[in-house]
Motif scaffolding. Structure first.
Motif, PDB file in Angstrom:
ATOM      1  N   ASN A  45       0.735  -1.342  -0.067  1.00 39.84           N
ATOM      2  CA  ASN A  45       0.032  -0.156  -0.019  1.00 39.84           C
ATOM      3  C   ASN A  45       1.211   1.565   0.365  1.00 39.84           C
ATOM      4  O   ASN A  45       1.866   1.221   0.917  1.00 39.84           O
ATOM      5  N   VAL A  72      -3.477   8.023  -4.908  1.00 39.56           N
ATOM      6  CA  VAL A  72      -2.690   7.063  -5.533  1.00 39.56           C
ATOM      7  C   VAL A  72      -3.974   6.486  -6.686  1.00 39.56           C
ATOM      8  O   VAL A  72      -5.295   7.109  -6.319  1.00 39.56           O
ATOM      9  N   GLY A  90      -6.283   3.917  -7.280  1.00 42.43           N
ATOM     10  CA  GLY A  90      -6.811   2.711  -6.154  1.00 42.43           C
ATOM     11  C   GLY A  90      -7.742   1.874  -7.084  1.00 42.43           C
ATOM     12  O   GLY A  90      -7.227   2.163  -8.377  1.00 42.43           O
ATOM     13  N   GLU A  91      -8.979   1.525  -6.600  1.00 42.11           N
ATOM     14  CA  GLU A  91      -9.261   0.227  -7.450  1.00 42.11           C
ATOM     15  C   GLU A  91     -10.175   0.845  -8.427  1.00 42.11           C
ATOM     16  O   GLU A  91     -10.166   0.493  -9.355  1.00 42.11           O
ATOM     17  N   GLU A 121      -7.358   8.231  -6.159  1.00 43.43           N
ATOM     18  CA  GLU A 121      -8.021   8.988  -5.234  1.00 43.43           C
ATOM     19  C   GLU A 121      -7.192   9.797  -4.352  1.00 43.43           C
ATOM     20  O   GLU A 121      -5.425   9.642  -4.059  1.00 43.43           O
ATOM     21  N   ILE A 129      -7.217   5.887   1.610  1.00 44.51           N
ATOM     22  CA  ILE A 129      -7.359   5.424   0.940  1.00 44.51           C
ATOM     23  C   ILE A 129      -6.570   4.295   0.160  1.00 44.51           C
ATOM     24  O   ILE A 129      -5.771   4.273   1.046  1.00 44.51           O
ATOM     25  N   ALA A 130      -5.922   3.657  -0.828  1.00 45.10           N
ATOM     26  CA  ALA A 130      -5.601   2.856  -0.924  1.00 45.10           C
ATOM     27  C   ALA A 130      -5.131   2.643  -2.247  1.00 45.10           C
ATOM     28  O   ALA A 130      -5.610   2.942  -3.224  1.00 45.10           O
ATOM     29  N   GLY A 131      -3.518   2.381  -2.333  1.00 51.38           N
ATOM     30  CA  GLY A 131      -3.455   1.971  -3.623  1.00 51.38           C
ATOM     31  C   GLY A 131      -2.101   1.687  -3.723  1.00 51.38           C
ATOM     32  O   GLY A 131      -1.449   1.853  -2.801  1.00 51.38           O
ATOM     33  N   ARG A 132      -1.171   0.595  -4.690  1.00 57.13           N
ATOM     34  CA  ARG A 132      -0.168   0.426  -5.318  1.00 57.13           C
ATOM     35  C   ARG A 132       0.718   1.030  -5.712  1.00 57.13           C
ATOM     36  O   ARG A 132       1.597   0.930  -5.531  1.00 57.13           O
ATOM     37  N   GLY A 144       1.387   5.339  -5.816  1.00 62.72           N
ATOM     38  CA  GLY A 144       0.742   6.787  -5.686  1.00 62.72           C
ATOM     39  C   GLY A 144       1.897   7.787  -5.556  1.00 62.72           C
ATOM     40  O   GLY A 144       2.971   7.534  -6.012  1.00 62.72           O
TER      41      GLY A 144
END
Ligand code: F6R
Length: 597
Positions: free
Chosen positions: A12, A36, A38-39, A43, A63-66, A68
């Motif tokens: 993340n 980031v 995100g899905e 985000e 918020i989350a993502g791989r 960013g």
């Protein structure tokens, strides 16, 4: 200024970016933000105020993502606000950008884009990059970045993500620092090494107009003709701990305490440059900004006394660059800088080079612009300096300048080999004496605690004591917000003494035995006008009285005494600010690396 970071990897990105921004906060701290992948697309979280405010927001609205990008801001165009914070998105939310620098032609670009119906959300120059990139995008982010940067004037370090290319992070720079870090867990971009040191010590330094294309598994470099570039990764030797507080309440205190070690390491690492043949020069100009300039002022006394050289000048870099300086191929221009990225110092170097002068930079950050562009570079071994107010970098600059002066004096035959050896031994003894002095921290802390009520604090000294008084005054005002000025003792009576009254403190420096009677009469002059005096001295006759408090320094050669006085001045400022409860590592309105004019 501003700090940027980006990550593409397996984890993340949010905690990695937040942690990196903490290490970059010294570059600006009026707002911060993260975007980031995100899905469902980008985000974004942006927040005015310190990074802690952004963290709070992320707790309530995670918020989350791989992949960013993140930014910590020192406002130039547009007030600090949520909307002006980075990352900036194009109006179609297809491109996200973080930017450090100034886009000088942003108004023209903005007008052109607005004329095409593109709405702008912020008052920043940076938003134009996102809007322009979105406008140019035709299916390839690298092509877009080339086209966009071709249209930009000014300085930039940029990190960009594109909605249509969820795996790709692109970075590019011009006249602002940017590094690329590589690791098994993913790849990074950052304004500075400490931001990513926890994750990797393998970095690439981007040169101007080089573009890095990162995915989680690969890093590729290109020039602006889209030709691939082969670059070598460098291994950073700084330890992870060096960028952490290590139990101290502030980085500034930690960095003050590190001085015996880093000064010793700087002395031991020597001056590894090709012989300069000082005899070929007829002038030396030392130029820098802020504290680094003060190191230059100290060194002028040392160069003059040891080298008996015809012309030695010290210039503020911001003045030097615009004064059509009298330098030529017979001038050695010495640039002093912790960051190696100070815009005015870089411009001074370029001006000097354009006039044919030989340039020597004394720099702390490996791979920085000054280090790369100067004809010769000597590194200080201060390690990462995080507190905005410089301490250990300043001390390491001093010892490099002392050693240079001894080397030049020897070459100029103003010193015998025995004389030079004796002075080098004196220099080698400095770290031990700093350690000795640090045993008096409690005395300085106690005294500083009694000084927080002063409205104005003057620093006085004569000769080299005056030079270090400049640094004491700068340090105090920048972190304690108490008005302060430094004067040559003999100058007071020419005007400034009219400001001395009951609620005035005068910090007097006296490490020149021969000038002690002179500074003593200045001390008497201010005491008789109501001032209290804090005397920092190693002179044998110096003694306390009811209006005068004394801090005795270890014995040291007069020319190298600033290396000891400055420790007292740093601690004094630190504890005044600490007793006032101020945010010492991040003083208001300041940022560490001043990459704008
Ligand atoms: C003061 C301070 C600044 C810097 C100046 C130059 O404590 O840190 O005055 O000395 O901004 O920065 P560098 O050395 O990075 O060129």
């Amino acid at each position: 200024m501003c700090g940027i970071i980006g990550y593409a990897g397996d984890e993340n990105a949010v905690p990695i970016i937040v942690d990196g921004l903490k290490k970059l906060e010294y570059r600006g701290y009026d707002s911060a933000g993260i975007a980031v992948f995100g899905e469902g697309g980008f985000e974004v979280a942006k927040q005015k105020g310190r990074l802690a405010e952004l963290e709070k927001r992320l707790e309530s609205l995670p918020i989350a993502g791989r992949m960013g990008i993140g930014h910590t801001r020192w406002a130039t165009h547009g007030e600090p606000s949520d909307i002006n914070s980075h990352p900036h998105l194009g109006s179609g939310s297809k491109i996200a950008v973080v930017h450090n620098g100034i886009i000088e032609n942003y108004k023209q670009l903005k007008e052109r884009l607005e004329a095409r119906g593109i709405p702008f959300a912020s008052q920043t120059d940076s938003e134009v990059v996102a809007q322009l990139a979105e406008h140019y995008y035709e299916g390839d982010l690298l092509d877009t970045v080339i086209k966009t940067t071709n249209a930009l004037e000014g300085s930039y370090a940029l990190g960009l993500m594109c909605l249509a290319e969820p795996d790709v992070l692109v970075a590019v720079k011009k006249d602002n620092p940017l590094i690329v870090g590589v690791s098994e867990q993913g790849n990074f971009i950052a304004s500075d090494v400490p931001a990513i040191l926890k994750h990797t010590n393998r970095v690439y330094y981007l040169d101007d107009k080089e573009i890095a294309v990162l995915t989680k598994d690969s890093v590729k470099f290109y020039n602006t003709d889209k030709e691939p570039l082969a670059k070598e990764a460098e291994t950073i030797t700084w330890s992870v701990d060096s960028a952490e507080k290590g139990g101290y309440p502030h980085f500034m205190l930690k960095e003050i305490m590190e001085q015996p070690k880093v000064v010793r390491e700087t002395i031991q690492s020597g001056i590894n440059i090709d012989p300069l043949h000082i005899t070929a020069f007829n002038k030396i100009v030392i130029t820098a900004c802020g504290s680094a300039y003060n190191a230059g002022v100290v060194s002028k006394y040392v160069f003059e006394r040891l080298c008996r050289f015809r012309a030695i000048e010290v210039e503020l870099a911001s003045e030097f660059r615009y004064k059509d300086p009298c330098v030529d191929e017979k001038t050695l221009v010495i640039l002093v800088s912790q960051s190696g990225e100070t815009a005015d110092t870089i411009a001074a170097m370029r001006e000097a080079k354009a006039k044919g002068a030989v340039t020597l930079s004394i720099v702390n950050v490996v791979g920085s612009t000054l280090a790369k562009e100067a004809d010769h570079t000597v590194y200080t071994a201060a390690g990462p300096e995080i507190a905005v107010a410089t301490t250990k970098a300043f001390s390491t600059q001093l010892v490099v300048l002392y050693k240079l002066a001894v080397q030049f004096a020897l070459e100029l035959q103003k010193l015998t080999p025995e004389g030079a050896k004796a002075l080098l031994e004196e220099i080698a003894a400095i770290p031990g004496k700093i350690t000795e002095l640090l045993n008096h921290v409690d005395d300085i802390q106690k005294y500083a605690a009694s000084c927080i009520g002063y409205k104005s604090i003057f620093f006085i000294g004569r000769n080299i004591d005056y030079a270090i008084a400049l640094e004491g005054s700068l340090k105090l005002k920048e972190i304690s917000y108490i008005h302060s000025e430094a004067y040559a003792g003999g100058e007071l009576k020419h005007g400034t003494i009219s400001l001395v009254e009951d609620n005035t403190l005068v910090v007097a420096l006296s490490c020149c035995q021969r000038l002690y009677p002179k500074i003593l009469s200045n001390i008497e002059q201010v005491i008789s006008r109501g001032a209290k005096v804090f005397l920092v001295s190693n002179v044998t006759q110096a003694e306390e009285s009811d209006k005068l408090s004394l801090l005795k320094l270890p014995d040291i050669h007069e020319l190298f005494s600033p290396s000891l006085s400055v420790i007292v001045l740093q601690l004094f400022s630190y504890y005044v600010a600490a007793n006032k409860g101020l945010d010492i590592d991040k003083p208001r309105n300041l940022a560490k690396s001043v990459t704008v004019e």
